[in-house]
Design a protein around this motif. Structure first.
Motif, short mmCIF file in Angstrom:
data_model
loop_
_atom_site.label_atom_id
_atom_site.label_comp_id
_atom_site.label_asym_id
_atom_site.label_seq_id
_atom_site.Cartn_x
_atom_site.Cartn_y
_atom_site.Cartn_z
N THR A 58 -5.83 5.41 -12.92
CA THR A 58 -4.68 5.76 -12.10
C THR A 58 -3.89 4.51 -11.79
O THR A 58 -4.47 3.52 -11.34
N THR A 60 -1.44 2.38 -9.58
CA THR A 60 -1.07 2.31 -8.17
C THR A 60 -0.73 0.87 -7.82
O THR A 60 -0.86 -0.02 -8.66
N ARG A 74 -9.12 8.32 -8.33
CA ARG A 74 -7.89 8.82 -7.73
C ARG A 74 -7.88 8.36 -6.27
O ARG A 74 -8.76 8.72 -5.50
N PRO A 75 -6.90 7.51 -5.90
CA PRO A 75 -6.86 6.98 -4.53
C PRO A 75 -6.74 8.09 -3.48
O PRO A 75 -6.06 9.08 -3.69
N THR A 76 -7.42 7.88 -2.36
CA THR A 76 -7.37 8.81 -1.24
C THR A 76 -6.32 8.31 -0.25
O THR A 76 -6.27 7.12 0.06
N GLN A 77 -5.51 9.21 0.23
CA GLN A 77 -4.44 8.83 1.14
C GLN A 77 -5.03 8.27 2.43
O GLN A 77 -5.99 8.79 2.98
N ARG A 79 -6.47 5.31 2.66
CA ARG A 79 -7.47 4.28 2.38
C ARG A 79 -6.85 3.23 1.47
O ARG A 79 -6.14 3.57 0.53
#
Length: 92
Positions: A58, A60, A74-77, A79
Motif C-alpha cells: 500500500t 502512503t 493496509r494502514p488503519t485510520q 494510527r
C-alpha cells in the motif's frame, strides 16, 4: 480392514492421483479423519513455499517525515505509518 487403491482428484491442479492402500493404512494408523486433497507435486510445492501468498503493498506517506513510502499492510485510520528510516530510528 482391507484397503484398496483409490483415485482422488487434486484440489489445486485438478489432476487425478492414486491414494494407495499403504497410504490409507498409514492414515488409519495416525487416526487421520480426511483423505489427502493434493497430489504429491502440489503438496511439495505448497510445503516449499512456492504457493505462498503475495503480499500487497500500500502506498502512503510517512507520518513523521512526510515522504512517500510503501507498507505491506493496509494502514488503519488514526494510527501512524512510518517509512523504513523513521521506523528504524523509533525502534532503536
Amino acid at each position: 480392514m482391507e484397503y484398496t487403491d483409490r483415485v482422488l482428484k487434486c484440489v489445486d491442479c485438478g489432476e487425478e492421483f492414486v491414494f494407495t492402500a499403504g497410504e490409507q493404512l498409514f492414515f488409519h494408523g495416525k487416526q487421520f479423519q480426511n483423505d489427502p486433497k493434493r497430489c504429491k507435486p502440489c503438496k511439495s510445492k505448497r510445503s516449499n513455499g512456492a504457493a505462498a501468498r503475495v503480499r500487497s503493498e500500500t502506498r502512503t506517506s510517512c507520518s513523521q517525515c512526510g515522504s512517500e513510502t510503501t507498507v505491506p499492510f493496509r494502514p488503519t485510520q488514526g494510527r501512524p505509518v512510518l517509512c523504513r528510516s523513521c521506523f528504524q530510528t523509533v525502534r532503536v
